[in-house]
Enzyme design. Structure first.
Site, PDB file in Angstrom:
ATOM      1  N   GLY A   1       0.745  -1.168  -0.282  1.00  0.00           N
ATOM      2  CA  GLY A   1       0.382   0.146  -0.018  1.00  0.00           C
ATOM      3  C   GLY A   1       0.950   1.675   0.017  1.00  0.00           C
ATOM      4  O   GLY A   1       2.550   1.080   0.262  1.00  0.00           O
TER       5      GLY A   1
ATOM      6  N   ASP B   1     -10.146   8.662  -2.484  1.00  0.00           N
ATOM      7  CA  ASP B   1      -9.351   7.645  -3.085  1.00  0.00           C
ATOM      8  C   ASP B   1     -10.304   6.706  -3.701  1.00  0.00           C
ATOM      9  O   ASP B   1      -9.820   5.775  -3.763  1.00  0.00           O
ATOM     10  CB  ASP B   1      -8.569   7.236  -2.350  1.00  0.00           C
ATOM     11  CG  ASP B   1      -7.310   7.487  -3.482  1.00  0.00           C
ATOM     12  OD1 ASP B   1      -7.183   7.611  -4.663  1.00  0.00           O
ATOM     13  OD2 ASP B   1      -5.865   6.836  -3.031  1.00  0.00           O
TER      14      ASP B   1
END
Ligand code: NAG
Ligand code: NAG
Ligand code: NAG
Ligand code: NAG
Ligand code: NAG
Ligand code: NAG
Ligand code: NAG
Ligand code: NAG
Ligand code: NAG
Length: 729
Positions: free
Chosen positions: A518, A634
Site C-alpha cells: 500500500g 481515493d
C-alpha cells in the site's frame, strides 16, 4: 625629469654609504645593527622590520610590519614577552652569531636561539614574504633561523605551520594576550600528526578546537564560510613532516590570517577604500565549536536547544549536571554491546548481535584510527573488533575507526561525513521507534491528542491482561478543512491485537504472505489461531506520513458497518508497530481482474453489474446513510476488494474525510488521491465534496464497462485518456 630621478637615486646611495645607516637596506650585519627608531625594509618594500609601540603604552617592541599601508599592522614580534621600556633598544648580531634585541644597558631581551659556527659572517635579511632569515654567510648560505619558524599570531602567505617530528620541531601560531599586548596569550594553533593530521587550537595547552582530519583536500571537521584560497597541507609520513601553508592565486589582494586573543582564526583583508582591515571568520562559528562540549558520547547540534544530547543508546552520566547544562561528563551506554556480553561470557565469537546506527553530516570524533582500506570494508573490520565503537569512511582517508570514548561529535547542517555508531541491535530497533515518533510529532501536531488517547487505550488494554477488553474511548481528530473545528468521534468496540499474535498469523510477516504494497506499508495475509483469515496492513516504520492516515482509517472505519465496505477487525499499536487488521478478501482487488486480459472474462456482464451496484451502495452509505457523512477521496479500482463471490467492498479509508452534518464542501491545500480519478475542481483547486467521489465513481464505472485502465488507454488516432476518448465519441 630623468636627470632628477637619477640624481636622487645617486643621492640616496651616497647617503647610504656616507652615513652609517640607511633605511633602504634589508639586511642586518654585525657592522650594521639597527637602533630605535631605525628600520630595514624588504627589497620591494612590502614589509618593514623595526621598533614600534602600541597606543597609550611606552613599551617598545622589535617586529615585522606591513610597510605599504598607513595603519600599523604587526605580523611578527621578536621580544613579545619582554618589551623594551624605553627607546634605547638595539637589534644586532651578537658575537656568537645570534640575532639579539638589547636594551640600553646591553642586556639581552630576546635572541634567536641558534648555535652559530661562523659568527662573524652572519647576516639577517628581511624578505618580501615577511620572513626574517638569519644566514650563515653573505648570500646563498643555509638559513640558521627564520622568523617564520617562531611565529607570533599572524599566519602570512607562504608561512608553514606544522610539526616536524624527526627534527623535533613544531611551528605554531600563538595568540596575543590582547589586541595591544603581544605577549603569549592562552591560545595556540598547530598541525598535529595524531593518526591522521589535523589542525588544533589549544587553550592553555588543552584541546580547544579541532579542524578534523585532513583528507588530502580539506579538513573534514570544519565548515568554512568561504573559500580558503591556495591552502595546502604538506604531509610526508616518512619524514613525519606535516605543515599547512598557503599561496594566493590573486596577488593583488592584501590578506592574511590571525589567531586572535579569543582563540578564533580570523581572516584579515585590507580594504584600501576604507583604509582599514576587514575581519571575518573563515571557520563557521557555532556554539558547538568548543572541543568536547557535550562530553564523551554526547552529540552537539547548534541548531537544537539544548545543543547537547546523548547519542542514541546512551544516557547522561550525571543527570543533574546534564539538565543544568554542564554537559562535560557526557553519556553512558544504556545497554552493553552484545560483543562485550559475549566476551565476558568466555565466548570467542566477538561479532555478537551488534549493528550500526548511521548518523549523517557529522564532524568525526577525535582521535580516529586509520586503516588504508580502499573499499568500503570498514563495517566488517569494525564489527570484528569489539573495541571498535564507531567507524566512518572518507574517500581521501579510507576507513576511520574509534575505540574508547567518542568525543567532540557534532552534527552539521551541511557537509560532514556519515558516522556509524556501534549499538546492540536491541537499541537499534528502539532508535527506529524514536524516529517514527519524532517525525510524527513534526507532522503538524494534528494527531497528538489521538496518539496519546491511543497509547492510553493500549496501556489500559494491556493492563487488563491478554483478554481483549472492549473499550469505548473518545477520540478527537483535528479536521484540517474545517478551520479550528474538532470533530468528536467515538471509537467503539474495536479489538486490539497483540503484536505476537499477528506475527504468528503472518509467519513473521514473511514475504510469501505479502498481498501487496500500500501507499504506506505492505499488506500481509494471515490466519488466526481460530482459523479466521485476515489481511494485516503494517504501517511502514519509515513513513512517518502513514500514521496520520492510520489514525484516520481507524477512526473512520470503526464507525462503519456495511456489507460493501471492507471490515476492520481491529488494530495493533505496540512500540513502533502500527497495524490494521481487516477481513481477508481472497479475490484481491478489482483492478487485478479488470485489467488482466487472461482473467478479465471471469467478470461477465451480470458480475460487472453486481460490482457496480455494490460500489454504489457502499458509496451511498458513506455519503448518506451512515451517521456521519464521509468522503472517501481515493475511490479507484485497486481500492475495491472482492470477496469469494466477487462482491465488491470499498477499502482504504486513509484519505477519507468526515464531514459535519451541515457541511457540503471543503477545501484542502493537501490534495491527496489518484490522478485520473480526481475531479478537476479537486485536482486543481482542492475543492472536494461527495461530488468528487461521484466523479471517481464515474471513472471507475467506465473502467468496469470498458475493461480499460483510465491511464493506459491509448487510441491509435487520438492519444487520449479514457475520459477524453469517451468524450470524443
Ligand atoms: C588611549 O587613550 C586615549 C585617551 O586616554 C583613549 O581615548 C583611547 O581609547 C586609548 N586607546 C587605546 C587603544 O587604549
Ligand atoms: C653589534 O655587534 C657586534 C658584534 O657582533 C659589535 O662589534 C658591535 O659593536 C655591535 N653594535 C652595537 C651598536 O652595539
Ligand atoms: C634554545 O634551544 C635549546 C636547544 O635547542 C633549548 O633547549 C632551549 O630551551 C631554547 N631556549 C629558548 C629560550 O627557546
Ligand atoms: C671570521 O672569523 C674567522 C676566524 O674566527 C676568520 O678566519 C674569517 O676570515 C672571518 N671572516 C670574516 C668574513 O670576517
Ligand atoms: C587566559 O586564561 C586565564 C586563566 O585561565 C584567564 O584568566 C584569562 O582571562 C584568559 N585570557 C583570555 C584572553 O582568554
Ligand atoms: C584579485 O583581487 C582584487 C582585489 O581584491 C580584485 O579586484 C580582483 O578581481 C581579483 N582578481 C581575481 C582574478 O580574482
Ligand atoms: C561540571 O561537572 C563536572 C563533573 O561532572 C565538574 O567537575 C565541574 O565542576 C562541573 N562544572 C560546573 C561549571 O558546574
Ligand atoms: C552467557 O550468555 C548467555 C547468552 O547471551 C546468557 O544467557 C548467560 O546468562 C551468560 N552467562 C554469563 C555467566 O554471563
Ligand atoms: C581494535 O580497534 C581499536 C580501536 O580502533 C584499535 O585500537 C585496536 O588496535 C584494534 N585491534 C585490532 C586487533 O585490530
Amino acid at each position: 625629469m630623468g636627470k632628477t630621478i637619477s640624481c636622487s637615486v645617486l643621492l640616496t646611495l651616497i647617503s647610504c654609504f656616507s652615513l652609517q645607516f640607511c633605511t633602504a637596506l634589508d639586511t642586518i650585519t654585525p657592522s650594521k645593527p639597527i637602533k630605535d627608531p631605525e628600520s630595514i625594509i624588504s627589497h620591494s618594500g612590502v614589509f618593514r622590520l623595526g621598533f614600534f609601540s602600541f597606543a597609550n603604552s611606552s613599551n617598545r617592541y622589535v617586529g615585522i610590519l606591513y610597510h605599504q599601508i598607513p595603519l600599523q599592522t604587526v605580523v611578527w614580534v621578536a621580544n613579545r614577552n619582554k618589551p623594551l621600556k624605553d627607546s634605547s633598544g638595539i637589534l644586532n648580531i651578537s658575537d656568537d652569531g645570534k640575532l639579539v634585541v638589547l636594551n640600553g644597558k646591553a642586556e639581552i631581551l630576546w635572541s634567536s636561539n641558534v648555535t652559530n659556527l661562523v659568527p662573524n659572517a652572519t647576516t639577517a635579511k628581511l624578505l618580501d614574504s615577511g620572513n626574517l632569515v638569519l644566514n650563515n654567510g653573505e648570500d646563498g648560505g643555509s638559513s640558521l633561523w627564520e622568523s617564520f619558524q617562531d611565529p607570533s599570531n599572524a599566519f602570512i602567505e607562504t608561512m608553514e605551520i606544522g610539526t616536524y617530528v624527526e627534527k623535533g620541531r613544531k611551528v605554531e601560531l600563538k595568540s596575543w594576550k590582547s589586541i595591544d599586548d603581544p605577549s603569549d596569550g592562552n591560545f595556540s594553533f598547530a598541525i598535529e600528526p595524531f593518526n591522521i593530521p589535523e589542525g588544533i587550537i589549544r587553550k592553555n595547552n588543552q584541546l580547544y578546537f579541532r579542524t578534523g582530519p585532513w583528507n588530502g583536500n580539506i579538513f573534514i571537521g570544519v565548515i568554512l564560510t568561504g573559500y580558503l584560497d591556495g591552502f595546502y597541507m604538506a604531509v610526508d609520513n616518512q619524514q613525519q613532516t606535516y605543515y599547512l601553508t598557503y599561496k594566493f592565486s590573486n596577488n593583488s589582494m592584501l590578506m592574511y590570517y590571525e589567531l586572535n586573543s579569543q582563540g578564533k582564526f580570523v581572516e584579515r583583508r585590507w580594504d584600501a577604500g576604507k583604509g582599514d582591515w576587514v575581519n571575518s571568520y573563515p571557520i563557521l562559528q557555532t556554539d558547538c565549536n568548543d572541543y568536547g562540549k557535550c562530553g564523551p558520547f554526547g552529540i552537539c547540534d547548534s541548531t537544537k536547544r539544548p545543543i547537547c544530547s546523548c547519542l542514541k543508546g546512551f544516557k547522561p552520566r550525571n543527570i543533574e549536571g546534564w539538565s543544568k547544562g554542564n554537559w562535560s561528563s557526557g553519556c553512558l551506554r544504556t545497554t552493553p554491546l552484545q560483543c562485550q556480553r559475549d566476551s565476558n561470557n568466555g565466548s570467542e565469537t566477538g561479532q555478537g548481535d551488534d549493528g550500526f546506527l548511521r548518523l549523517k553530516m557529522m564532524k568525526v570524533p577525535a582521535f580516529p584510527d586509520r586503516s588504508s582500506l580502499i573499499n568500503r570494508d570498514c563495517k566488517d573490520q569494525c564489527l570484528k573488533n569489539c573495541s571498535c565503537v564507531a567507524y566512518a569512511y572518507d574517500d581521501g582517508i579510507g576507513c576511520m575507526f574509534w575505540g574508547g570514548d567518542l568525543i567532540d561529535v557534532q552534527k552539521f547542517s551541511s557537509h560532514g561525513v556519515d558516522l556509524y555508531i556501534r549499538l546492540p541491535s536491541s537499541e537499534l530497533d528502539k532508535g527506529k521507534s524514536n524516529k517514527v515518533i519524532v517525525v510524527t510529532t513534526a507532522i503538524a501536531g494534528i494527531v497528538i491528542i489521538t496518539i496519546s488517547a491511543l497509547f492510553l487505550w493500549c496501556r489500559m488494554a494491556k493492563q487488563r491482561g491478554r483478554n481483549k477488553i472492549w473499550k469505548q474511548i473518545k477520540l478527537q481528530i483535528y479536521s484540517e478543512n474545517v478551520e479550528e473545528k474538532l470533530v468528536g468521534v467515538e471509537l467503539q468496540q474495536l479489538p486490539l491485537f497483540n503484536f505476537e499474535v499477528l506475527a504468528t498469523a503472518t509467519d513473521n510477516f514473511h514475504d510469501t504472505k505479502k498481498l501487496g504494497q500500500g501507499g504506506f506499508g505492505p499488506v500481509y495475509r494471515g490466519t488466526l489461531d481460530d482459523g479466521k483469515e485476515i489481511a494485516v496492513k503494517r504501517l511502514s516504520k519509515a513513513s512517518g506520513q502513514g500514521l496520520e492516515e492510520f489514525m484516520n482509517e481507524v477512526v473512520v472505519i470503526s464507525k462503519l458497518q456495511h456489507r460493501n465496505l471492507v471490515r476492520l477487525f481491529g488494530c495493533c499499536v505496540e512500540g513502533e508497530e502500527k497495524m490494521l487488521v481487516y477481513e481477508y478478501m481472497p479475490n484481491k482487488s478489482l483492478d487485478a481482474f479488470l485489467f488482466d486480459p487472461s482473467i478479465q472474462n471471469v467478470l461477465d456482464w451480470r458480475k460487472r453489474f453486481n460490482i457496480i451496484e455494490g460500489i454504489s451502495r457502499g458509496l451511498l452509505y458513506l455519503h448518506r446513510d451512515s451517521r456521519l457523512k464521509i468522503i472517501h477521496r481515493d475511490l479507484k479500482a485497486s481500492n475495491i476488494l472482492l470477496d469469494e463471490e466477487l462482491n465488491p467492498k470499498i477499502s482504504d479509508f486513509g484519505m477519507a474525510r468526515i464531514f459535519g452534518a451541515n457541511e457540503n464542501q471543503a477545501n484542502t491545500k493537501r490534495i491527496v488521491g489518484t490522478y485520473g480519478y480526481m475531479s478537476p475542481e479537486y485536482a486543481m483547486q482542492g475543492q472536494f465534496s461527495e461530488k468528487s467521489d461521484v466523479f471517481s465513481f464515474g471513472v471507475l464505472l467506465l473502467e468496469i464497462v470498458s475493461g480499460k485502465k483510465h491511464t493506459s488507454f491509448y487510441n491509435n488516432e487520438y492519444d487520449l485518456s479514457l475520459l477524453g476518448y469517451i468524450k470524443n465519441k
